[in-house]
Write a protein that holds these residues in place. Structure first.
Motif, PDB file in Angstrom:
ATOM      1  N   VAL A  45       4.897 135.818 -27.656  1.00 30.59           N
ATOM      2  CA  VAL A  45       6.231 135.528 -27.100  1.00 30.59           C
ATOM      3  C   VAL A  45       7.099 136.770 -27.234  1.00 30.59           C
ATOM      4  CG1 VAL A  45       8.356 134.204 -27.473  1.00 30.59           C
ATOM      5  CG2 VAL A  45       6.152 133.041 -27.509  1.00 30.59           C
ATOM      6  N   ALA A  46       7.068 137.369 -28.430  1.00 28.89           N
ATOM      7  CA  ALA A  46       7.883 138.559 -28.673  1.00 28.89           C
ATOM      8  C   ALA A  46       7.460 139.682 -27.720  1.00 28.89           C
ATOM      9  CB  ALA A  46       7.731 138.998 -30.133  1.00 28.89           C
ATOM     10  N   ALA A  47       6.137 139.854 -27.579  1.00 26.63           N
ATOM     11  CA  ALA A  47       5.640 140.934 -26.720  1.00 26.63           C
ATOM     12  C   ALA A  47       6.045 140.699 -25.268  1.00 26.63           C
ATOM     13  CB  ALA A  47       4.124 141.019 -26.839  1.00 26.63           C
ATOM     14  N   ALA A  48       5.975 139.438 -24.824  1.00 27.27           N
ATOM     15  CA  ALA A  48       6.333 139.114 -23.437  1.00 27.27           C
ATOM     16  C   ALA A  48       7.798 139.438 -23.165  1.00 27.27           C
ATOM     17  CB  ALA A  48       6.058 137.643 -23.167  1.00 27.27           C
ATOM     18  N   LEU A  49       8.648 139.100 -24.112  1.00 30.42           N
ATOM     19  CA  LEU A  49      10.079 139.339 -23.925  1.00 30.42           C
ATOM     20  C   LEU A  49      10.390 140.828 -23.964  1.00 30.42           C
ATOM     21  CD1 LEU A  49      11.444 136.408 -26.099  1.00 30.42           C
ATOM     22  CD2 LEU A  49      11.749 136.672 -23.636  1.00 30.42           C
ATOM     23  N   VAL A  50       9.818 141.505 -24.947  1.00 31.76           N
ATOM     24  CA  VAL A  50      10.066 142.947 -25.069  1.00 31.76           C
ATOM     25  C   VAL A  50       9.510 143.661 -23.821  1.00 31.76           C
ATOM     26  CG1 VAL A  50       9.494 145.025 -26.417  1.00 31.76           C
ATOM     27  CG2 VAL A  50      10.156 142.928 -27.588  1.00 31.76           C
ATOM     28  N   GLY A  51       8.363 143.202 -23.329  1.00 27.21           N
ATOM     29  CA  GLY A  51       7.754 143.782 -22.130  1.00 27.21           C
ATOM     30  C   GLY A  51       8.646 143.651 -20.901  1.00 27.21           C
ATOM     31  N   LEU A  92      13.481 136.378 -35.047  1.00 29.09           N
ATOM     32  CA  LEU A  92      12.590 135.261 -34.735  1.00 29.09           C
ATOM     33  C   LEU A  92      12.468 134.440 -36.021  1.00 29.09           C
ATOM     34  CD1 LEU A  92      10.479 133.694 -33.087  1.00 29.09           C
ATOM     35  CD2 LEU A  92       8.792 135.399 -33.708  1.00 29.09           C
ATOM     36  N   ALA A  93      12.895 133.197 -35.979  1.00 27.89           N
ATOM     37  CA  ALA A  93      12.944 132.407 -37.219  1.00 27.89           C
ATOM     38  C   ALA A  93      12.590 130.957 -36.928  1.00 27.89           C
ATOM     39  CB  ALA A  93      14.350 132.487 -37.807  1.00 27.89           C
ATOM     40  N   PRO A  94      12.180 130.220 -37.962  1.00 21.46           N
ATOM     41  CA  PRO A  94      11.944 128.787 -37.743  1.00 21.46           C
ATOM     42  C   PRO A  94      13.173 128.139 -37.137  1.00 21.46           C
ATOM     43  CG  PRO A  94      11.216 129.440 -39.921  1.00 21.46           C
ATOM     44  CD  PRO A  94      11.931 130.612 -39.343  1.00 21.46           C
ATOM     45  N   GLY A  95      12.947 127.289 -36.180  1.00 24.88           N
ATOM     46  CA  GLY A  95      14.059 126.735 -35.433  1.00 24.88           C
ATOM     47  C   GLY A  95      14.842 125.682 -36.171  1.00 24.88           C
ATOM     48  N   ARG A  96      14.180 125.051 -37.108  1.00 27.33           N
ATOM     49  CA  ARG A  96      14.899 123.987 -37.806  1.00 27.33           C
ATOM     50  C   ARG A  96      15.662 124.560 -38.978  1.00 27.33           C
ATOM     51  NH1 ARG A  96       9.967 120.009 -37.625  1.00 27.33           N
ATOM     52  NH2 ARG A  96      10.241 119.205 -35.532  1.00 27.33           N
ATOM     53  N   GLU A  97      16.597 123.762 -39.464  1.00 20.65           N
ATOM     54  CA  GLU A  97      17.320 124.147 -40.670  1.00 20.65           C
ATOM     55  C   GLU A  97      16.329 124.252 -41.822  1.00 20.65           C
ATOM     56  OE1 GLU A  97      21.583 122.202 -41.235  1.00 20.65           O
ATOM     57  OE2 GLU A  97      20.028 120.762 -40.676  1.00 20.65           O
ATOM     58  N   SER A  98      16.571 125.208 -42.704  1.00 22.24           N
ATOM     59  CA  SER A  98      15.709 125.290 -43.875  1.00 22.24           C
ATOM     60  C   SER A  98      16.040 124.119 -44.807  1.00 22.24           C
ATOM     61  CB  SER A  98      15.938 126.611 -44.609  1.00 22.24           C
ATOM     62  OG  SER A  98      17.204 126.580 -45.221  1.00 22.24           O
TER      63      SER A  98
END
Lengths: 238, 317
Positions: free
Chosen positions: B275-281, B289-295
């Motif tokens: 995902v990161a590579a696709a966006l940066v590309g 980039l972090a877990p989406g839910r609250e810790s």
């Protein structure tokens, strides 16, 4: 029965856990008859001593050497629950599948065994050392002597049961000790009553007193056990 | 049901409600962490499960046994470890364990075998004959844990077991908890240490003022996890470019605010770099980039705040 035995052996282990502890205890209890005999020896050496008073004096001494070691029983009984509350050790004990009545009975048996054992040791020492130290035969009839020894458990049972009931109602050792002094007041009241009424030590009177003591202890025990619900004991540990 | 099943479990002390309508389910081989500040009702809950306290309301079954009607059976299959070791200081370690096994009706010979096995398991052999009072706090806690395992319980209730232990002792005990879990025991772990809960528990329940304020599974293997990507610019980009990334859950990719993309995946170790590579590309700057839910910590603090509790009661190791 096994739980009672386990609890009792643990309590006794706490009291006589090490050899040093046990020897210290026996020395302490042994001092009483030895000192009594030393005093009697000094009395007998006095030229004006009335020898007719000796049997009564020995009987009274024999009685007290049997009563005073019961203090250990009462101390154990008073503190056995409070020390568990203070240290929190009562919680794992209650979490085990054991009846609270078995815990109580184990502690009671231990306190009684310790006190009665020490009392008989003390009385035995007085009896055994009498002739060697005073160079004269034991002046009290053997039947009366045995009766006095047999009276120790009869006295100890209600006394220790009462102390345990009172002591277990306290959360802290200090309060438990204070509560248990009430048991001494009961002993004092009975002693005063005896001194005042001077009942003759005939077999029916002795039997009635023994039965009364046992019944009193049993009633106390029953009342105490009704008070000791698992939750009740647990709440005192918090 | 095996394990612990509590429904609407409640307990009052006079007018005070200590535990209010608590539902708990712990299966064999699972650890439930019961979180909450002091006085939240954790210990009361555990004591009801251990058949030490009678519930004022609701029901609780341990391996199918009712904690009120079958209290002795519950005690026979439940091990309880308290925050204080609660040992008889004058007794020697091995003698103590053998003695305690007797309270569970274990015969003398079997008690010796069991005590020796636990002494070996917890590395306590060096202190076999030592009076318990002379042991360090960490070692005493291990003895307390060994005591709670003497009768090979199906359910373990650990009430603040690592409270007041140093880091090394705490880590050692956590390893033991994992081993016990793997042996198929249902474990309830009371703690106010969030890191501990996250590291060892399968699920958590946050207890505040006697009520379950939040409950969640931590290790839901096989279920998708949500992640959030924060971009350097809030300028919208075409999210369809992420459709080519394998391992993303169908329909999970969406905007979660300006410059924030959310997606779900079952295999983050494969999906996240792609995902990161696709966006940066495609020229997008990636900030986070972090877990989406609250810790767990965020949830815990939020729940405490909602309940009006002070934050300082929480701590992390």
């Amino acid at each position: 029965m096994r739980t009672i035995r386990l609890i009792a052996t643990r309590e006794l282990g706490d009291l006589f856990g090490s050899r040093a502890k046990g020897i210290r205890m026996l020395l302490f209890v042994g001092m009483l008859p030895v000192l009594t005999l030393v005093i009697l020896r000094l009395q007998l050496a006095r030229p004006d001593y009335d020898i007719a008073r000796l049997p009564t004096g020995v009987l009274v001494s024999f009685m007290y050497t049997g009563i005073l070691p019961l203090n250990f029983s009462m101390g154990m009984a008073a503190l056995s629950f409070a020390s568990e509350f203070e240290s929190g050790t009562i919680v794992p004990l209650l979490a085990a599948p054991v009846r609270t009545s078995a815990i109580f009975a184990g502690k009671l048996v231990a306190a009684l065994a310790a006190g009665i054992g020490l009392a008989w040791f003390s009385q035995g020492l007085l009896f055994g050392l009498f002739s060697p130290m005073l160079n004269r035969p034991w002046p009290v009839p053997l039947s009366v002597t045995l009766l006095m020894s047999a009276g120790v458990p009869v006295l100890a049972f209600p006394l220790v049961a009462m102390t345990m009931v009172l002591g277990s109602r306290a959360r802290q050792a200090r309060t438990a000790q204070a509560n248990s002094t009430l048991a001494f007041l009961a002993v004092l009241a009975v002693s005063l009553l005896i001194a005042w009424r001077r009942p003759p030590l005939t077999p029916p009177v002795v039997a009635a007193a023994a039965l009364g003591g046992l019944a009193g202890g049993a009633v106390l025990l029953a009342v105490g056990m009704r008070l000791w619900d698992r939750e009740e004991l647990l709440s005192r540990s918090d | 049901m095996d394990g612990v099943a509590a429904q609407s479990l409640s307990r009052r002390f006079g007018a005070r409600v200590a535990v209010d309508q608590v539902d708990l389910h712990v299966r064999p081989g699972e650890i439930l962490a019961l979180l909450g500040p002091n006085g939240a009702g954790k210990t009361t809950t555990v004591r009801m499960v251990a058949a030490l306290l009678r519930p004022s309301g609701g029901t609780c079954r341990v391996n199918g046994y009712d904690v009120v009607a079958q209290a002795d059976q519950v005690r026979q299959i439940t091990g309880l470890m308290t925050d204080v070791p609660a040992l008889y200081g004058d007794m020697a370690l091995r003698a103590y364990l053998i003695w305690f096994a007797g309270l569970y009706g274990i015969a003398e010979t079997a008690a010796r075998v069991q005590a020796d096995a636990l002494i070996d398991q917890f590395g306590l052999a060096a202190w076999n004959a030592a009076p318990l009072a002379t042991l360090s706090r960490g070692t005493q806690q291990k003895v307390a844990l060994a005591r709670s395992l003497l009768h090979d319980p199906h359910v373990l209730l650990l009430d603040e077991p690592t409270a007041s232990l140093d880091v090394e002792a705490t880590l050692g005990l956590r390893e033991v908890f994992r081993t016990l879990k793997e042996s198929g025991r249902a474990i309830v772990l009371c703690t106010h240490n969030l890191a501990e809960a996250e590291k060892v528990a399968d699920s958590v329940a946050i207890l505040i003022n006697g009520r379950i304020a939040h409950q969640q599974r931590l290790r839901a293997d096989g279920t998708p996890r949500t992640y959030r990507l924060r971009l350097a610019s809030a300028a919208p980009i075409d999210l369809s470019l992420l459709q080519t990334v394998p391992w993303l859950e169908r329909g999970s990719v969406c905007w979660r605010g300006p410059g924030v993309i959310e997606y779900a995946t079952r295999v983050p170790e494969e999906a996240n770099p792609r995902v990161a590579a696709a966006l940066v590309g495609h020229g997008a700057g990636l900030v986070e980039l972090a877990p989406g839910r609250e810790s767990l910590e965020e949830i815990y603090l939020r729940k405490l705040q909602e309940a009006g509790h002070a934050h300082h009661q929480t701590h992390r190791h």
